[in-house]
Design a protein around this motif. Structure first.
Motif, short mmCIF file in Angstrom:
data_model
loop_
_atom_site.label_atom_id
_atom_site.label_comp_id
_atom_site.label_asym_id
_atom_site.label_seq_id
_atom_site.Cartn_x
_atom_site.Cartn_y
_atom_site.Cartn_z
N LYS A 171 -20.89 -5.69 -12.94
CA LYS A 171 -20.15 -5.06 -11.83
C LYS A 171 -20.56 -3.60 -11.59
CE LYS A 171 -16.07 -8.04 -12.20
NZ LYS A 171 -16.59 -8.90 -13.25
N SER A 172 -21.30 -3.00 -12.53
CA SER A 172 -21.72 -1.62 -12.33
C SER A 172 -23.11 -1.53 -11.72
CB SER A 172 -21.71 -0.86 -13.67
OG SER A 172 -22.62 -1.44 -14.57
N PRO A 228 -28.45 -4.42 -23.02
CA PRO A 228 -27.31 -4.16 -23.91
C PRO A 228 -26.37 -5.36 -23.98
CG PRO A 228 -27.70 -2.26 -22.51
CD PRO A 228 -28.60 -3.35 -22.00
N VAL A 229 -25.73 -5.54 -25.11
CA VAL A 229 -24.83 -6.66 -25.35
C VAL A 229 -23.70 -6.69 -24.32
CG1 VAL A 229 -23.13 -7.57 -26.98
CG2 VAL A 229 -25.36 -6.81 -27.80
N GLY A 246 -19.94 -8.80 -19.15
CA GLY A 246 -19.68 -8.13 -17.89
C GLY A 246 -18.91 -6.82 -17.99
N ASN A 247 -19.10 -6.09 -19.09
CA ASN A 247 -18.40 -4.81 -19.18
C ASN A 247 -19.35 -3.64 -19.42
OD1 ASN A 247 -19.07 -5.18 -21.84
ND2 ASN A 247 -17.03 -4.75 -22.66
N PHE A 248 -20.59 -3.78 -18.92
CA PHE A 248 -21.52 -2.64 -18.96
C PHE A 248 -21.10 -1.68 -17.85
CE2 PHE A 248 -25.47 -0.40 -17.88
CZ PHE A 248 -25.82 0.07 -19.14
N GLU A 287 -20.79 -12.00 -31.23
CA GLU A 287 -19.40 -11.57 -31.15
C GLU A 287 -18.97 -11.37 -29.70
OE1 GLU A 287 -19.55 -8.19 -33.68
OE2 GLU A 287 -19.82 -9.39 -35.49
N ALA A 288 -19.86 -10.81 -28.89
CA ALA A 288 -19.54 -10.63 -27.47
C ALA A 288 -19.35 -11.98 -26.78
CB ALA A 288 -20.65 -9.84 -26.79
#
Length: 757
Positions: free
Chosen positions: A74-75, A129-130, A135-137, A521-522
């Motif tokens: 989303k970024s 990146p993980v 979806g939280n980069f 884990e993600a």
């Protein structure tokens, strides 16, 4: 003066630039499975919302997958452009090969097919990146190090199996499983859909398969070997509707994973016979099986059975576009066929020699039917018995002999031997591991697997299509438990089937796997972490005994005690082999920054009279269960109580063995002890007798054993015995009886430490 300042500033900036370039140059891109070739470049590509993406229609699945993966953050939103370019490259010889080139200006992905481009995307994915996985980069850009990768798989068949007959799992989990396969460039999902304990696929022409065969009245609690066996008194079952199956197959196709369904025949069919008793030889009502094992009620060879199976396969073929249909063929006792007038009539009419040739008739007939529909059969290596169906592919699970036989006959083979590919086996010697069927298959052993049997010539090895990991679920009731058994061994298997043997390096693999934990884990994948466990080895050099400890992870300290107490950060640091002159109980653990990582390693070393002596066995242990070799039987270390495949147990298949121990000098002997594994469910049987003689005495004394428990202990006491040599004869149990797991095969013998006092 001003010129000096400017010159100094320029030098400083040049120094910074050089440091930055070196920093980028030294970034380690950690991709699993290991690519065929990769070369780090200088600089980095900046991915942001100004980045443009372009792909041709032929590579749409790959291009859309990458776009969706990046934009779920989303970024960052990609626009149209040529910063990231996909293109067709007909010079790439493999349909699954690709090149991926990241430079400061562009990212280029080239492939011959969309499938190859998809695998390039999976490699690129691991460079991000993980945070992108969920979806939280949140940053507006990400720097990707310059790299050039040219990659292609070693094998065309790269698979994972899942048994849903014993325990079944939701559609969402099946898709999650397929996602994991795709991420690791595995291309086949072998879906084991029918079993004695449950029929899991909707067949509309036969509604009782859903109403009766899909449910069992209760389920075995604990282990099959527990006595007495106990049950949970809870009805269990379910099935996948045809719409659900279509959804899963389509989902897999979008990730270039082929779903191969398995419809078991002629054995493992008690659930179907429970629904339609006329399919069995006795035509009597039976129940869907409530415990594990092999059952004598198998499909009869009368015409009604073939009509039923052809009808079932007609519906299966509509759901699965795969070239292969798996028909099982394993563990089919012939007891009912021997007693059945219909089957005996079939043997006579077809001019068959026995019931084994009748199984070949059964398999060949089903193969012809599937061939007429444009499909091929694949089956477990028992389909070799009585002759192999003309076009069949063999899935070799009982070691490698079936694969060798099939390949030498010009048949394709998929390797999945129990020794290296059964992920329902224990993966650690920790006693708190969840209950498993038995065996011992640690990560390193999976990684060491070579799917090409050494008995094959280079030409014959072309028939080995690849390999797969198997997940049988008798003891795996939940999704979390499946993941725990699969991860991280699936990483090792992915590298076995994808990467070049010359590129494989276990310490490097472990380093990449440790790095991958954060991604798992993600993704909310429950994995087993045994990377911080220790292994130990007794050494005997110049008659000095010592014990070594090691861990596969780098940069960690090993701390230990020798009195059986738990190690702490204040304990002795291991730096060299520990000298031994008496029996000890070593406990050790891996530490980092004064914190313990992983579990405590524990080893009891019993310095009995045979430790360090010479030992010989007249037969070689089976290559799949070599333990620590013959010396491992007198190294002072006992094997696991539950993991018969660890490095202390030695396995022999169908052979009588004779063991000779030379103590070097005449000594007083007061007792001899040993023990045998008796896991009948894994075809392992303790011997009924044991024979012992001393020195050159030909008069062996016979001792009776009582093989009732999972571990069968033996101890013989002696008076007034002094001897230099001990000879022990261990007769094999013999052929496994009908109705038992492995019926008709020779039993395995597993023997542990021989203790001489």
């Amino acid at each position: 003066m001003q010129i000096k300042k400017v010159f100094s500033l320029a030098l400083f900036l040049l120094f910074l630039s050089s440091c930055e370039q070196n920093k980028i140059q030294n970034i380690e891109v950690q991709i699993t499975p290991k690519p065929l070739n990769q070369t780090m470049g200088q600089g980095f590509f900046e991915l942001s919302s100004t980045t443009g993406l372009n792909y041709p229609e032929e590579l749409k699945i790959s291009g859309e997958f990458l776009k969706s993966f990046i934009e779920q953050s989303k970024s960052i939103k990609l626009k149209k452009g040529n910063d990231i370019r996909f293109s067709i490259d007909e010079t790439i010889t493999s349909d699954e090969g690709y090149t991926l080139k990241v430079s400061p200006e562009t990212i280029e992905i080239k492939a011959k097919t969309d499938k190859g481009a998809f695998y390039a995307v999976q490699s690129f994915r691991q460079m991000l990146p993980v945070a992108f996985e969920i979806g939280n980069f949140e940053k507006s850009k990400v720097e990707i190090p310059a790299i050039t990768i040219a990659d292609a798989p070693r094998f065309s068949y790269r698979g994972m199996h899942l048994d849903v007959g014993r325990h079944m799992y939701p559609v969402a989990f099946i898709k999650k499983y397929i996602d994991a396969l795709a991420m690791l460039k595995m291309n086949t999902f072998h879906w084991h859909l029918t079993e004695d304990q449950g029929w899991r696929i909707e067949i509309k022409k036969y509604p009782k398969l859903q109403e009766v065969a899909a449910y069992r009245n209760e389920t075995l609690k604990g282990h099959y070997s527990d006595q007495p066996q106990q049950f949970d008194s809870k009805r269990y079952g379910g099935y996948y509707t045809q719409e659900e199956v279509k959804d899963i197959v389509a989902y897999a196709q979008e990730r270039f994973v082929t779903v191969i369904p398995e419809i078991e025949m002629p054995g493992h069919s008690q659930a179907a016979i429970a629904a339609y008793p006329e399919l069995g030889c006795k035509e009597e009502q039976v129940e869907v099986a409530t415990k594990w094992g092999i059952f004598e009620d198998i499909y009869c060879t009368k015409e009604e059975t073939f009509t039923f199976l052809e009808d079932v396969l007609d519906e299966v073929l509509e759901l699965f576009p795969s070239e292969y249909i798996h028909i099982g063929g394993d563990e089919a006792p012939k007891t009912r066929w021997k007693e059945c007038p219909n089957c005996q009539k079939r043997i006579k009419e077809e001019g068959l020699k026995d019931e084994h040739e009748l199984q070949n008739y059964f398999i060949t007939r089903m193969e012809k039917y599937l061939n007429s529909k444009g499909r091929q059969i694949i089956g477990w290596d028992e389909i070799l018995e009585g002759g192999l169906a003309p076009n069949a592919t063999v899935m070799s699970w009982r070691g490698t002999s079936g694969a060798v036989q099939a390949a030498k006959s010009g048949h394709n083979v998929v390797m999945t031997p129990t020794s290296h590919c059964y992920f329902d086996y224990y993966q650690s010697k920790n006693e708190d591991e969840p209950t498993a069927i038995g065996g011992f298959l640690p990560l390193e052993k999976v990684y060491a697997f070579n799917p090409i049997p050494e008995e094959l010539t280079e030409e014959e090895s072309q028939y080995v299509l690849g390999a797969q990991g198997n997940v049988w679920t008798e003891y795996i009731p939940t999704e979390d438990h499946v993941e725990y058994m699969v991860f991280p061994r699936i990483f090792a298997m992915s590298e076995v089937v994808w990467s070049s043997p010359s590129n494989k390096n276990y310490p490097d693999f472990v380093n990449r796997l440790e790095h991958f934990h954060e991604r798992l884990e993600a993704l909310s994948i429950n994995y087993a972490n045994h990377l911080y466990e220790l292994s130990g080895q007794l050494q005997n050099e110049n008659e000095q005994l010592s014990y070594t400890l090691e861990t596969v992870t780098k940069g960690k300290a090993i701390l230990y005690t020798m009195d059986g107490t738990e190690p702490t950060f204040k304990s002795e640091t291991y730096s060299k082999p520990i000298p031994l002159n008496k029996s000890v109980n070593i406990k050790a653990a891996v530490f980092e920054n004064n914190e313990r990582l992983g579990s405590v390693f524990s080893e009891r070393i019993n310095l009995h009279k045979a430790v360090g002596a010479e030992i010989a066995i007249d037969k070689e242990p089976h290559k799949a269960f070599l333990g620590s070799g013959a010396e491992g039987l007198i190294n002072g270390i006992s094997g696991s109580d539950t993991r018969f495949g660890d490095k202390e147990w030695l396995g022999f298949w169908g052979e009588d063995i004779e063991i000779t121990i030379d103590l070097g000098a005449e000594v007083e002997i007061t007792s001899i002890e040993t023990r045998f594994y008796n896991g009948n469910g894994q075809w392992i049987y303790a011997p009924r007798t044991l024979e012992i003689a001393f020195d050159n005495d030909k008069d062996f004394k016979t001792y009776e054993l009582s093989p009732e428990n999972l571990i069968v202990n033996f101890k013989a006491n002696f008076k007034d015995i002094r001897a230099k040599t001990i000879t022990i004869k261990v007769p094999n149990f013999g052929t496994i009886a009908e109705g038992k797991q492995g019926a008709g095969n020779e039993a395995w013998t597993f023997i542990d430490e021989i203790i001489v006092n």
